[in-house]
Motif scaffolding. Sequence first.
Motif, PDB file in Angstrom:
ATOM      1  N   UNK A 282       0.816  -1.223   0.000  1.00 48.34           N
ATOM      2  CA  UNK A 282       0.000   0.000   0.000  1.00 48.34           C
ATOM      3  C   UNK A 282       0.845   1.267   0.000  1.00 48.34           C
ATOM      4  N   UNK A 283       0.236   2.361  -0.414  1.00 46.64           N
ATOM      5  CA  UNK A 283       0.866   3.685  -0.266  1.00 46.64           C
ATOM      6  C   UNK A 283       0.764   4.094   1.198  1.00 46.64           C
ATOM      7  N   UNK A 284       1.545   5.083   1.583  1.00 44.88           N
ATOM      8  CA  UNK A 284       1.571   5.495   3.000  1.00 44.88           C
ATOM      9  C   UNK A 284       0.247   6.157   3.424  1.00 44.88           C
ATOM     10  N   UNK A 285      -0.278   7.026   2.559  1.00 40.45           N
ATOM     11  CA  UNK A 285      -1.466   7.801   2.957  1.00 40.45           C
ATOM     12  C   UNK A 285      -2.696   6.929   3.209  1.00 40.45           C
ATOM     13  N   UNK A 286      -2.855   5.899   2.370  1.00 39.41           N
ATOM     14  CA  UNK A 286      -4.061   5.057   2.495  1.00 39.41           C
ATOM     15  C   UNK A 286      -4.080   4.328   3.845  1.00 39.41           C
ATOM     16  N   UNK A 287      -2.899   4.111   4.411  1.00 41.27           N
ATOM     17  CA  UNK A 287      -2.839   3.398   5.694  1.00 41.27           C
ATOM     18  C   UNK A 287      -3.640   4.129   6.757  1.00 41.27           C
ATOM     19  N   UNK A 288      -3.370   5.432   6.861  1.00 45.96           N
ATOM     20  CA  UNK A 288      -4.007   6.171   7.947  1.00 45.96           C
ATOM     21  C   UNK A 288      -5.504   6.303   7.711  1.00 45.96           C
ATOM     22  N   UNK A 289      -5.914   6.497   6.441  1.00 44.18           N
ATOM     23  CA  UNK A 289      -7.359   6.549   6.151  1.00 44.18           C
ATOM     24  C   UNK A 289      -8.023   5.236   6.552  1.00 44.18           C
ATOM     25  N   UNK A 290      -7.390   4.123   6.184  1.00 37.96           N
ATOM     26  CA  UNK A 290      -8.006   2.813   6.442  1.00 37.96           C
ATOM     27  C   UNK A 290      -8.062   2.523   7.941  1.00 37.96           C
ATOM     28  N   UNK A 291      -6.974   2.803   8.661  1.00 39.68           N
ATOM     29  CA  UNK A 291      -6.954   2.486  10.091  1.00 39.68           C
ATOM     30  C   UNK A 291      -7.844   3.438  10.897  1.00 39.68           C
ATOM     31  N   UNK A 292      -7.873   4.716  10.502  1.00 37.46           N
ATOM     32  CA  UNK A 292      -8.732   5.671  11.212  1.00 37.46           C
ATOM     33  C   UNK A 292     -10.195   5.266  11.030  1.00 37.46           C
ATOM     34  N   UNK A 293     -10.578   4.905   9.793  1.00 38.09           N
ATOM     35  CA  UNK A 293     -11.971   4.509   9.526  1.00 38.09           C
ATOM     36  C   UNK A 293     -12.316   3.244  10.310  1.00 38.09           C
ATOM     37  N   UNK A 294     -11.381   2.307  10.314  1.00 34.04           N
ATOM     38  CA  UNK A 294     -11.633   1.026  11.002  1.00 34.04           C
ATOM     39  C   UNK A 294     -11.910   1.246  12.497  1.00 34.04           C
ATOM     40  N   UNK A 295     -11.120   2.091  13.134  1.00 33.72           N
ATOM     41  CA  UNK A 295     -11.235   2.196  14.600  1.00 33.72           C
ATOM     42  C   UNK A 295     -12.072   3.377  15.093  1.00 33.72           C
TER      43      UNK A 295
ATOM     44  N   UNK B 165     -10.529   9.307   2.333  1.00 34.56           N
ATOM     45  CA  UNK B 165     -11.627   8.962   3.247  1.00 34.56           C
ATOM     46  C   UNK B 165     -12.945   9.546   2.748  1.00 34.56           C
ATOM     47  N   UNK B 166     -12.907  10.823   2.377  1.00 35.44           N
ATOM     48  CA  UNK B 166     -14.127  11.472   1.891  1.00 35.44           C
ATOM     49  C   UNK B 166     -14.519  10.907   0.526  1.00 35.44           C
ATOM     50  N   UNK B 167     -13.502  10.603  -0.281  1.00 37.62           N
ATOM     51  CA  UNK B 167     -13.756  10.037  -1.612  1.00 37.62           C
ATOM     52  C   UNK B 167     -14.433   8.677  -1.528  1.00 37.62           C
ATOM     53  N   UNK B 168     -14.180   7.936  -0.459  1.00 38.59           N
ATOM     54  CA  UNK B 168     -14.822   6.627  -0.380  1.00 38.59           C
ATOM     55  C   UNK B 168     -16.117   6.648   0.424  1.00 38.59           C
ATOM     56  N   UNK B 169     -16.227   7.539   1.427  1.00 36.94           N
ATOM     57  CA  UNK B 169     -17.460   7.521   2.250  1.00 36.94           C
ATOM     58  C   UNK B 169     -18.454   8.615   1.845  1.00 36.94           C
ATOM     59  N   UNK B 170     -17.951   9.659   1.202  1.00 37.85           N
ATOM     60  CA  UNK B 170     -18.820  10.790   0.841  1.00 37.85           C
ATOM     61  C   UNK B 170     -19.004  11.767   2.004  1.00 37.85           C
ATOM     62  N   UNK B 171     -18.312  11.505   3.130  1.00 39.33           N
ATOM     63  CA  UNK B 171     -18.482  12.376   4.297  1.00 39.33           C
ATOM     64  C   UNK B 171     -17.154  13.017   4.691  1.00 39.33           C
ATOM     65  N   UNK B 172     -17.250  14.217   5.256  1.00 36.53           N
ATOM     66  CA  UNK B 172     -16.034  14.867   5.760  1.00 36.53           C
ATOM     67  C   UNK B 172     -15.534  14.054   6.957  1.00 36.53           C
ATOM     68  N   UNK B 173     -14.323  13.482   6.862  1.00 35.16           N
ATOM     69  CA  UNK B 173     -13.913  12.528   7.912  1.00 35.16           C
ATOM     70  C   UNK B 173     -13.560  13.155   9.258  1.00 35.16           C
ATOM     71  N   UNK B 174     -12.897  14.322   9.226  1.00 35.22           N
ATOM     72  CA  UNK B 174     -12.306  14.853  10.462  1.00 35.22           C
ATOM     73  C   UNK B 174     -12.890  16.226  10.760  1.00 35.22           C
ATOM     74  N   UNK B 175     -13.297  16.435  12.027  1.00 37.04           N
ATOM     75  CA  UNK B 175     -13.907  17.728  12.373  1.00 37.04           C
ATOM     76  C   UNK B 175     -12.855  18.789  12.718  1.00 37.04           C
ATOM     77  N   UNK B 176     -11.767  18.380  13.394  1.00 37.74           N
ATOM     78  CA  UNK B 176     -10.712  19.336  13.778  1.00 37.74           C
ATOM     79  C   UNK B 176      -9.355  18.748  13.426  1.00 37.74           C
ATOM     80  N   UNK B 177      -8.570  19.490  12.679  1.00 37.90           N
ATOM     81  CA  UNK B 177      -7.203  19.071  12.352  1.00 37.90           C
ATOM     82  C   UNK B 177      -6.251  19.871  13.233  1.00 37.90           C
ATOM     83  N   UNK B 178      -5.504  19.185  14.065  1.00 38.32           N
ATOM     84  CA  UNK B 178      -4.600  19.855  15.008  1.00 38.32           C
ATOM     85  C   UNK B 178      -3.156  19.483  14.658  1.00 38.32           C
ATOM     86  N   UNK B 179      -2.376  20.501  14.304  1.00 44.67           N
ATOM     87  CA  UNK B 179      -0.982  20.254  13.897  1.00 44.67           C
ATOM     88  C   UNK B 179      -0.007  21.012  14.781  1.00 44.67           C
TER      89      UNK B 179
END
Length: 471
Positions: free
Chosen positions: A223-236, A262-276
């Motif tokens: 897998x690519x690196x980015x898809x990992x976090x989308x898949x694991x975040x959605x799973x848990x 994540x949004x491309x597969x679910x149609x929903x905005x995945x994250x409400x707050x992005x904290x960096x």
Amino acid sequence: MTSKPVYLYSTLTRTKDEFKPLQPPHVGIYNCGPTVYKDIHIGNLRAFTTTDLLRRMLEYNDYDVLLVRNITDVGHLHEGDDPRGGEDKLEHEARKSGRSAHEIAEYYTRLYLRDVEEMNILPAHIMPKASDHITEMVEMTGKLIDNGLAYVSDGNVYYDVSNFKPYGALSGNTVENLRTGGHGRAQMEIAEDKDANEDFALWKHGDATRQMNWESPWGVGFPGWHIECSAMATRYLGEQFDIHTGGIDLVFPHHEDEIAQSQGSSGKQPVQYWVHNEFLDFGNSKMSRSVGNVLLLSNLKERGIEPIAYRYLLLTAHYRSKLNFTDDSINAAQNALNNLRADIAELPITATPQQWSAEAIKTREAFHQAINNDLDMPTAISITREAARTHRIEAGERRHLLLDFDRVLGLRLDTVEPKAEVVVSDEALELVRQRDAARTARNWAESDRLRDQLKALGFEVRDTPKGTQLV
Ligand code: AMP
Ligand code: ZN
């Protein structure tokens, strides 16, 4: 539940807003974890500490937090102008060291867990490994192809960025900006079989030189690196969750691509707050392996600096400000921590107060307001230091107050033992008086004899400018 509002700055809205979880009192947080191919450095630890403070602050506000911090053990490629460009970081390390990728991941995961424990970063509730979630990644990739957002090319699968309209909302790197040379351009993956430069890999075909390959509908690969976090975040945490965290360097492309997936597969905005969090700098540039200016927690320990003193240093800067690591700043943090401990050692252990005094409530409110204000830890730590010394709050209560604050600060203040009070009998006091008189008369033999007599009563004698002192 507390009624105090929590304010958080989100990179997506670029504003500080009141935090409203999707399903209070529950709060789901996803924090991008380490790539376990090398020791983590103290810059990485700034990112994990920021999330730890966020989690502790929300728990202080009685939220029920579920924290997921992944472990990347496959798929993270060397990027940008790295001369080894494009090789999987774990595979690269395996090839260089002659160990298996699995061994390397195990070894560095163990060191990472030791470091976070030493910094009192609470363990995440779930620590998923990327290599254990290939099925979820393949599934999400398949969904993106079905949704017309990804295409297959020679055993690789790429995300078709131009088809995802909101692309660029997080980082400002819209397709148009990228094509006209926006600042994110340098971070784009290089590959000849992509339709467009801005497209990124969801799946890459494997080859015989790799140790980590999996079956997929598009052939053997990884897998690519980015898809990992989308898949694991959605799973848990589900298709939509509250907070996603990470260092500022992850905004683009990693998190921008996560939204697209994540949004491309679910149609929903995945994250409400992005904290960096901002960077830890060293020598005035970002601490990073590619610059070659990394310090490990073990390097600090070799210099006599405690991991908790580094945690203290992190508390003195706001997480959205750069922090330049210097000898002076870390030494000052170690000293400040020692002073705080010395103040606490003066405070007796007493029964938990039934209720806080008016003065303690006032101090607590100020502390609470600071942490709820987008984690204003510099203010919180200065309130803590003042509280340790104020005589407006009774000593026993002061200790309880400081330990209450430490639920968020995480400085392990509960391990500070109170200084035992020396109870001196009349007999010993009389010997001290005689010994001081003998010393004034320069009668050293008598002074030594009295020292031995005091020792027999269980006291060590210390000579100070003020005379004999018992410890
Ligand atoms: P990595 O293992 O490279 O994916 O990094 C793990 C985390 O550390 C990510 O959230 C990065 O953004 C963060 N990070 C890396 N370098 C620094 C730094 N110098 N200061 C603060 N955070 C950093
Ligand atoms: Zn991530």
